[in-house]
Design a protein around this motif. Sequence first.
Motif, PDB file in Angstrom:
ATOM      1  N   ARG A 147      -2.340   1.313   1.108  1.00 36.91           N
ATOM      2  CA  ARG A 147      -1.958   2.727   1.249  1.00 36.91           C
ATOM      3  C   ARG A 147      -3.095   3.549   1.846  1.00 36.91           C
ATOM      4  O   ARG A 147      -2.872   4.412   2.705  1.00 36.91           O
ATOM      5  N   GLN A 148      -4.316   3.270   1.392  1.00 39.24           N
ATOM      6  CA  GLN A 148      -5.462   4.030   1.871  1.00 39.24           C
ATOM      7  C   GLN A 148      -5.670   3.854   3.375  1.00 39.24           C
ATOM      8  O   GLN A 148      -6.096   4.781   4.070  1.00 39.24           O
ATOM      9  N   ASN A 149      -5.321   2.680   3.888  1.00 38.99           N
ATOM     10  CA  ASN A 149      -5.505   2.403   5.315  1.00 38.99           C
ATOM     11  C   ASN A 149      -4.285   2.759   6.157  1.00 38.99           C
ATOM     12  O   ASN A 149      -4.265   2.492   7.353  1.00 38.99           O
ATOM     13  N   GLY A 150      -3.267   3.338   5.509  1.00 35.02           N
ATOM     14  CA  GLY A 150      -2.131   3.862   6.250  1.00 35.02           C
ATOM     15  C   GLY A 150      -1.201   2.816   6.823  1.00 35.02           C
ATOM     16  O   GLY A 150      -0.466   3.096   7.776  1.00 35.02           O
ATOM     17  N   VAL A 189      -6.824  -7.442   4.444  1.00 41.67           N
ATOM     18  CA  VAL A 189      -7.009  -7.019   3.051  1.00 41.67           C
ATOM     19  C   VAL A 189      -8.110  -7.876   2.453  1.00 41.67           C
ATOM     20  O   VAL A 189      -7.970  -9.105   2.368  1.00 41.67           O
ATOM     21  N   PRO A 190      -9.245  -7.267   2.019  1.00 41.08           N
ATOM     22  CA  PRO A 190     -10.346  -8.066   1.497  1.00 41.08           C
ATOM     23  C   PRO A 190     -10.084  -8.520   0.063  1.00 41.08           C
ATOM     24  O   PRO A 190      -9.363  -7.865  -0.702  1.00 41.08           O
ATOM     25  N   GLY A 191     -10.686  -9.639  -0.276  1.00 36.98           N
ATOM     26  CA  GLY A 191     -10.657 -10.105  -1.661  1.00 36.98           C
ATOM     27  C   GLY A 191     -11.836  -9.539  -2.429  1.00 36.98           C
ATOM     28  O   GLY A 191     -12.626  -8.733  -1.910  1.00 36.98           O
ATOM     29  N   ALA A 192     -11.990  -9.974  -3.664  1.00 35.56           N
ATOM     30  CA  ALA A 192     -13.082  -9.477  -4.495  1.00 35.56           C
ATOM     31  C   ALA A 192     -14.443  -9.822  -3.922  1.00 35.56           C
ATOM     32  O   ALA A 192     -15.431  -9.113  -4.165  1.00 35.56           O
ATOM     33  N   LEU A 235       4.643  -3.852  -1.721  1.00 33.10           N
ATOM     34  CA  LEU A 235       3.504  -3.342  -2.483  1.00 33.10           C
ATOM     35  C   LEU A 235       3.747  -3.438  -3.982  1.00 33.10           C
ATOM     36  O   LEU A 235       2.812  -3.625  -4.775  1.00 33.10           O
ATOM     37  N   GLY A 236       5.004  -3.333  -4.397  1.00 30.64           N
ATOM     38  CA  GLY A 236       5.333  -3.443  -5.815  1.00 30.64           C
ATOM     39  C   GLY A 236       5.070  -4.814  -6.392  1.00 30.64           C
ATOM     40  O   GLY A 236       5.005  -4.979  -7.618  1.00 30.64           O
ATOM     41  N   THR A 237       4.917  -5.816  -5.523  1.00 29.34           N
ATOM     42  CA  THR A 237       4.613  -7.177  -5.993  1.00 29.34           C
ATOM     43  C   THR A 237       3.122  -7.453  -6.013  1.00 29.34           C
ATOM     44  O   THR A 237       2.703  -8.550  -6.418  1.00 29.34           O
ATOM     45  N   GLN A 238       2.297  -6.491  -5.586  1.00 33.45           N
ATOM     46  CA  GLN A 238       0.862  -6.707  -5.476  1.00 33.45           C
ATOM     47  C   GLN A 238       0.116  -5.966  -6.584  1.00 33.45           C
ATOM     48  O   GLN A 238       0.645  -5.040  -7.212  1.00 33.45           O
ATOM     49  N   ASP A 239      -1.137  -6.373  -6.822  1.00 34.23           N
ATOM     50  CA  ASP A 239      -1.928  -5.673  -7.835  1.00 34.23           C
ATOM     51  C   ASP A 239      -2.400  -4.323  -7.292  1.00 34.23           C
ATOM     52  O   ASP A 239      -2.262  -4.029  -6.100  1.00 34.23           O
TER      53      ASP A 239
END
Length: 460
Positions: free
Chosen positions: A39-42, A53-56, A27-31
């Motif tokens: 994190r929100q999805n556990g 993981v969705p994109g923009a 996670l430290g390598t991600q925006d």
Amino acid sequence: MPYTFAEDTSDAIPLHVIESPAVEDWLGTQDERVAGWVRQNGFAGNLGQALLVPGADGRAAMALAGYGTRAKRARVHFALAHAAARLPEATYRISSGLPEEDTATECLGWLLSAYQFDRYKTRTARQRHLVAPEGLDAARIEIIAEAEVLIRDLVNTPTSDMGPADLAEAAETLARTHGADFRTVVGDDLLEQNFPLIHTVGRASATPPRLIDLSWGTSGPKLTLVGKGVCFDTGGLDIKPSKSMALMKKDMGGAATVLGLAQMIMKLDLPVRLRVLIPAVENAISGNAFRPGDILASRKGLTIENNNTDAEGRLVLADALALADEDSPDLIVSMATLTGAARIAVGSDIAPFYTDEDADAQALAAAAAKVDDPVWRLPFHEAYETKIEPAIADLDNAPSGGFAGSITAALFLRRFAGKSRYMHFDIYAWQSANAPARPKGGVGMGARALLDALPDLLKL
């Protein structure tokens, strides 16, 4: 359904395989957007967890597959398939995190996660396609997957459609596909050609017993595979209770396994002279069924006191092993769903095997660990030889006492393998509960380990 890898296309979803202890570092390598979503999805990298993981633009930008810890993975087969089962239909490409030493086995599990036995039921399988990772021998994995499917389909098919004649037809189709020689000895011809035990066990069935004989290859060491093909086992006059008879369509699991292994060998074009021998019978009950207490003749000339008609598998294998030995092969391997004692000893997940050669046992154990096809060596314990020597014949097919049933069966078979180098597997061939890539039903045991060990066993 083809069990093949997908073409690498631009719309393949990148898949990150993440062990649970490595989640925070990843996670430290991600925006912040990606980290927040995860994190929100556990998602914690636990075994079997999966997350898109969705994109923009709202479409899937990547997928995550939990890979747990090494200790957790040791408790399951095909760990990545546990996550794949929770991903939606799409095409995926592994981008990071899958250890190189696990790649072949986990990709095989991914392909097999699509397996369903649907001969009698209309189903639509969910398609989660996978692009073969760079450096993977994808063709080999596809061949192994297709052979495992053959094993499962043969075992899962009920005896109404997989009797001795049907099993012979399946073997002939395999032979024809790969240019192998094929012959069968059927019914009373078994007596004329000196296969008395195969005839004795199968003569009560409406479908005549037969010996299936497939040969392939013109050079290299001789490998003979012998598979127990009891297509249904009532127990004979020593009849099984109905509960014990419920799974007896799988009593030809040894035959299915050697046919699957033979398919792997032929499709991979291994430099061996391969022979497959399968005594195909139904152990039925009628007026001419063989009886407890009968003294039986064998191809090898040894007489057998038949003390249990439900110990028929070793009888039909005995004639086939004697024939195998006459050809002086470099290695004979028998595969059979032979004894309940083997299940008591090691459970349903492990294939116990027997060999007199320590080097062969070591090579097989190493291969089994590598390809996640567990085996365990049991001993040809010489002190138990007396248990299979009755008072009025050369051998006893069902020693009294009830102890060491798998070992005494293996010792019985070894008598017929003669002086040939011999390895015997006492398999279950059945998955008892649904699991990713291993649904309840027929399953291969020992074949993948043997395939990987063959270069060492036969000095290829």
